[in-house]
Design an enzyme around this catalytic site. Sequence first.
Site, PDB file in Angstrom:
ATOM      1  N   ALA A  86     -74.504 -29.524 -32.881  1.00 27.52           N
ATOM      2  CA  ALA A  86     -75.790 -29.939 -33.564  1.00 27.52           C
ATOM      3  C   ALA A  86     -75.510 -30.803 -34.773  1.00 27.52           C
ATOM      4  CB  ALA A  86     -76.762 -29.058 -33.764  1.00 27.52           C
TER       5      ALA A  86
ATOM      6  N   LYS B 154     -52.776 -26.355 -23.593  1.00 26.65           N
ATOM      7  CA  LYS B 154     -51.852 -27.213 -24.312  1.00 26.65           C
ATOM      8  C   LYS B 154     -52.289 -27.065 -25.671  1.00 26.65           C
ATOM      9  CE  LYS B 154     -51.796 -31.158 -21.789  1.00 26.65           C
ATOM     10  NZ  LYS B 154     -51.070 -32.423 -21.366  1.00 26.65           N
TER      11      LYS B 154
HETATM   12  N1  LIG Z   1     -54.811 -29.763 -26.553  1.00 19.75           N
HETATM   13  C1  LIG Z   1     -55.356 -30.500 -25.700  1.00 19.75           C
HETATM   14  O1  LIG Z   1     -55.404 -30.373 -24.464  1.00 19.75           O
HETATM   15  C2  LIG Z   1     -56.203 -31.787 -26.174  1.00 19.75           C
HETATM   16  C3  LIG Z   1     -56.946 -32.314 -25.403  1.00 19.75           C
HETATM   17  C4  LIG Z   1     -57.916 -33.415 -26.042  1.00 19.75           C
HETATM   18  C5  LIG Z   1     -57.547 -33.847 -27.065  1.00 19.75           C
HETATM   19  N2  LIG Z   1     -56.973 -33.048 -28.057  1.00 19.75           N
HETATM   20  C6  LIG Z   1     -56.815 -33.560 -29.514  1.00 19.75           C
HETATM   21  O2  LIG Z   1     -57.837 -33.340 -30.200  1.00 19.75           O
HETATM   22  C7  LIG Z   1     -57.894 -34.070 -31.300  1.00 19.75           C
HETATM   23  C8  LIG Z   1     -59.394 -34.614 -31.307  1.00 19.75           C
HETATM   24  O3  LIG Z   1     -60.371 -33.686 -31.381  1.00 19.75           O
HETATM   25  P1  LIG Z   1     -61.733 -33.940 -32.300  1.00 19.75           P
HETATM   26  O4  LIG Z   1     -62.520 -35.160 -31.569  1.00 19.75           O
HETATM   27  O5  LIG Z   1     -62.393 -32.369 -32.172  1.00 19.75           O
HETATM   28  O6  LIG Z   1     -61.469 -34.156 -33.585  1.00 19.75           O
HETATM   29  P2  LIG Z   1     -61.066 -33.237 -34.739  1.00 19.75           P
HETATM   30  O7  LIG Z   1     -60.780 -32.009 -34.787  1.00 19.75           O
HETATM   31  O8  LIG Z   1     -60.555 -34.011 -35.829  1.00 19.75           O
HETATM   32  O9  LIG Z   1     -62.803 -33.081 -35.468  1.00 19.75           O
HETATM   33  C9  LIG Z   1     -63.503 -34.335 -36.003  1.00 19.75           C
HETATM   34  C10 LIG Z   1     -64.335 -33.842 -37.041  1.00 19.75           C
HETATM   35  O10 LIG Z   1     -65.492 -33.105 -37.049  1.00 19.75           O
HETATM   36  C11 LIG Z   1     -65.600 -31.986 -38.181  1.00 19.75           C
HETATM   37  N3  LIG Z   1     -66.090 -30.979 -37.240  1.00 19.75           N
HETATM   38  C12 LIG Z   1     -65.569 -29.951 -36.484  1.00 19.75           C
HETATM   39  N4  LIG Z   1     -66.683 -29.482 -35.881  1.00 19.75           N
HETATM   40  C13 LIG Z   1     -67.907 -29.832 -36.424  1.00 19.75           C
HETATM   41  C14 LIG Z   1     -69.026 -29.614 -36.343  1.00 19.75           C
HETATM   42  N5  LIG Z   1     -69.706 -28.549 -35.652  1.00 19.75           N
HETATM   43  N6  LIG Z   1     -69.976 -30.124 -36.916  1.00 19.75           N
HETATM   44  C15 LIG Z   1     -69.770 -31.322 -38.057  1.00 19.75           C
HETATM   45  N7  LIG Z   1     -68.441 -31.607 -38.168  1.00 19.75           N
HETATM   46  C16 LIG Z   1     -67.597 -30.866 -37.355  1.00 19.75           C
HETATM   47  C17 LIG Z   1     -64.013 -31.730 -38.271  1.00 19.75           C
HETATM   48  O11 LIG Z   1     -63.678 -31.271 -39.556  1.00 19.75           O
HETATM   49  C18 LIG Z   1     -63.334 -33.277 -38.262  1.00 19.75           C
HETATM   50  O12 LIG Z   1     -63.498 -34.036 -39.386  1.00 19.75           O
HETATM   51  C19 LIG Z   1     -57.126 -35.029 -31.132  1.00 19.75           C
HETATM   52  O13 LIG Z   1     -56.035 -34.961 -31.902  1.00 19.75           O
HETATM   53  C20 LIG Z   1     -56.465 -35.140 -29.606  1.00 19.75           C
HETATM   54  O14 LIG Z   1     -55.053 -35.212 -29.526  1.00 19.75           O
HETATM   55  C21 LIG Z   1     -55.997 -32.031 -27.549  1.00 19.75           C
END
Ligand SMILES: NC(=O)c1ccc[n+]([C@@H]2O[C@H](COP(=O)([O-])OP(=O)(O)OC[C@H]3O[C@@H](n4cnc5c(N)ncnc54)[C@H](O)[C@@H]3O)[C@@H](O)[C@H]2O)c1
Length: 295
Positions: free
Chosen positions: A95, A66
């Site tokens: 990490a 998705k």
């Molecule tokens: N498509 C799907 O099936 C599905 C499933 C679950 C969640 N989601 C979506 O995912 C989103 C949440 O994802 P998330 O929790 O990854 O949030 P995010 O993508 O906003 O990432 C969180 C933060 O971490 C930072 N970041 C990313 N990788 C990093 C790393 N290795 N080290 C340090 N910082 C890093 C990013 O820049 C961001 O500021 C929601 O919008 C949700 O709706 C989608």
Amino acid sequence: MDNVLSVARKLDSFGISRRREPVIAFGGGVLLDTVGLAANLYRRGTPHVRVPTTVIGYVDAGIGVKTGVNFDNRKNSLGSYYSPTAVLLDRRFLATLNQRHISNGLAEIIKIGVVKDRRLFQILESHGELIADERFQGITETGESVAVDVLGTAIGRMLDELQPNLWEHNLERVVDYGHTFSPRIEMHALPTLLHGEAVAIDIALSCVLAWRRRFITIDELERVVAVMARLRLPTWHPACEPQLLRKALADVTTHRDGYQRIPLPLGIGGVVFVNDVTNKELAEAATILKGLAFP
Ligand SMILES: NC(=O)c1ccc[n+]([C@@H]2O[C@H](COP(=O)([O-])OP(=O)(O)OC[C@H]3O[C@@H](n4cnc5c(N)ncnc54)[C@H](O)[C@@H]3O)[C@@H](O)[C@H]2O)c1
């Protein structure tokens, strides 16, 4: 949606070959969703590879089919089903995440444990804090074995659910546990709650509903709330007002084709779907949850 359009413009300016040059998306769930949707729309479909770098990306957003972006203050109201060519998983990316984003991802793992895998839940109870402290890097020997076990089990259990129902013809989805009330809560509370934090609140609220219907015991309810507190996840938020919960229930009933189809835990590790939750029952459950929540 603006981000999707800017990715599409970039693809255009790179002049990529849509047959031979897949787009490679490195990032968290938001980036994977955005790039996945842009790749799906660009020239009616350009291959893409996902490299998740957050816990949510690793165990959830990265591994399904998705894509979705929020639109007009609605969670994931624009999106598609579009599978990546490949998903590359390397937990070393985790990490550098801060503790809040580690906990945020653990909410999606707790979800799987509560409704699908009692053993996974028990590992989170016994070793969740160690995993979080070590950011899944396995700094100690125990930390290594539990990190590998927890990530592998969470993904395996998730795929068990997704694979036979990729296009969601069956709307009774176990993986929707924690995703009944959370979309409204998350959007209302933006930017104060992360996705996984809103899911955690929904998990806890659904546990209270389950306890009141005798699907789980008070001991099991307290164990779920306690593990979330230890993993620094919220179990309540001021947004959990009767009016908002009523709207959430109405939204989800529409989204699930006229039935609530709410997954509730049945003991720890089992699930039951219900269609008859009332607004009164929901408001009472929220009041109980507020009393249970850790500061
Ligand atoms: N498509 C799907 O099936 C599905 C499933 C679950 C969640 N989601 C979506 O995912 C989103 C949440 O994802 P998330 O929790 O990854 O949030 P995010 O993508 O906003 O990432 C969180 C933060 O971490 C930072 N970041 C990313 N990788 C990093 C790393 N290795 N080290 C340090 N910082 C890093 C990013 O820049 C961001 O500021 C929601 O919008 C949700 O709706 C989608």
